[in-house]
Scaffold this motif. Structure first.
Motif, PDB file in Angstrom:
ATOM      1  N   UNK A  21      18.837  -0.095 -14.789  1.00 46.21           N
ATOM      2  CA  UNK A  21      17.801  -0.939 -15.383  1.00 46.21           C
ATOM      3  C   UNK A  21      17.524  -2.115 -14.438  1.00 46.21           C
ATOM      4  N   UNK A  22      16.259  -2.487 -14.325  1.00 43.66           N
ATOM      5  CA  UNK A  22      15.860  -3.607 -13.474  1.00 43.66           C
ATOM      6  C   UNK A  22      16.676  -4.847 -13.823  1.00 43.66           C
ATOM      7  N   UNK A  23      17.129  -5.540 -12.796  1.00 40.68           N
ATOM      8  CA  UNK A  23      17.944  -6.759 -12.922  1.00 40.68           C
ATOM      9  C   UNK A  23      19.287  -6.503 -13.610  1.00 40.68           C
ATOM     10  N   UNK A  24      19.676  -5.230 -13.722  1.00 37.93           N
ATOM     11  CA  UNK A  24      20.925  -4.859 -14.410  1.00 37.93           C
ATOM     12  C   UNK A  24      21.002  -5.459 -15.811  1.00 37.93           C
ATOM     13  N   UNK A  25      19.844  -5.553 -16.465  1.00 36.18           N
ATOM     14  CA  UNK A  25      19.789  -6.096 -17.826  1.00 36.18           C
ATOM     15  C   UNK A  25      20.617  -5.207 -18.764  1.00 36.18           C
ATOM     16  N   UNK A  26      21.468  -5.827 -19.551  1.00 34.80           N
ATOM     17  CA  UNK A  26      22.332  -5.138 -20.505  1.00 34.80           C
ATOM     18  C   UNK A  26      21.522  -4.844 -21.767  1.00 34.80           C
ATOM     19  N   UNK A  99      11.057  -8.931 -21.894  1.00 35.70           N
ATOM     20  CA  UNK A  99      12.492  -9.032 -21.645  1.00 35.70           C
ATOM     21  C   UNK A  99      12.811  -8.812 -20.160  1.00 35.70           C
ATOM     22  N   UNK A 100      11.999  -7.966 -19.500  1.00 31.77           N
ATOM     23  CA  UNK A 100      12.178  -7.695 -18.064  1.00 31.77           C
ATOM     24  C   UNK A 100      11.208  -8.510 -17.216  1.00 31.77           C
ATOM     25  N   UNK A 101      10.663  -9.571 -17.762  1.00 27.40           N
ATOM     26  CA  UNK A 101       9.758 -10.473 -17.059  1.00 27.40           C
ATOM     27  C   UNK A 101       8.542  -9.746 -16.481  1.00 27.40           C
TER      28      UNK A 101
END
Length: 145
Positions: A21-26, A99-101
């Motif tokens: 996932x982009x930015x390693x978002x949990x 959430x992922x900007x």
């Protein structure tokens, strides 16, 4: 693993792929249900002649074991899966874009292994199905009934 047949060839191609996932978002298990991924992957499989065998999901990355026809390069298979899943997720869960900007759902790149029933297909499937730090965190899904 059975030999597949196409109009002018036979083949037995299996990959283990990992998407992050982009930015390693949990967020994967919290925001997107595992059954939702299975539904998307089944549609992709029908359209592109891919056979999904196992999924392992953690909060920030996604493992799959799949079979592919020789008409697609491994990078094409990864691109197809990442682009379709991202598009469907953003359509059905538009709040994730914030959430992922406003970025992509998946990070660029990923990981691909080729696997064989003679050199580790079952071992790789077991590895994928055992992903996670704890049993409570990880949700697993096998495509084989």
């Amino acid at each position: 693993m059975e030999i597949e047949h196409a109009s002018h060839c036979t083949y037995r191609i299996r990959y283990h792929m990992v998407f992050v996932v982009k930015y390693r978002k949990q967020m994967l298990l919290k925001k997107v249900p595992l059954e939702y991924f299975k539904k998307i992957l089944e549609g992709i499989g029908q359209r592109y002649y891919l056979t999904f065998e196992a999924i392992g999901v953690e909060e920030d990355h996604f493992h799959i074991v799949l079979g592919s026809a020789p008409r697609y390069a491994p990078s094409d298979v990864m691109r197809i899966i990442k682009s379709i899943t991202a598009k469907k997720i953003f359509e059905d869960y538009p709040e994730l874009k914030d959430f992922l900007w406003g970025a992509n759902f998946w990070s660029a790149g990923g990981h691909i292994d080729t696997v064989s029933e003679f050199g580790g297909l079952e071992r790789i499937k077991k590895y994928v199905l055992e992903q996670g730090k704890s049993e409570e965190q990880l949700q697993l899904l096998s495509f084989v009934s």
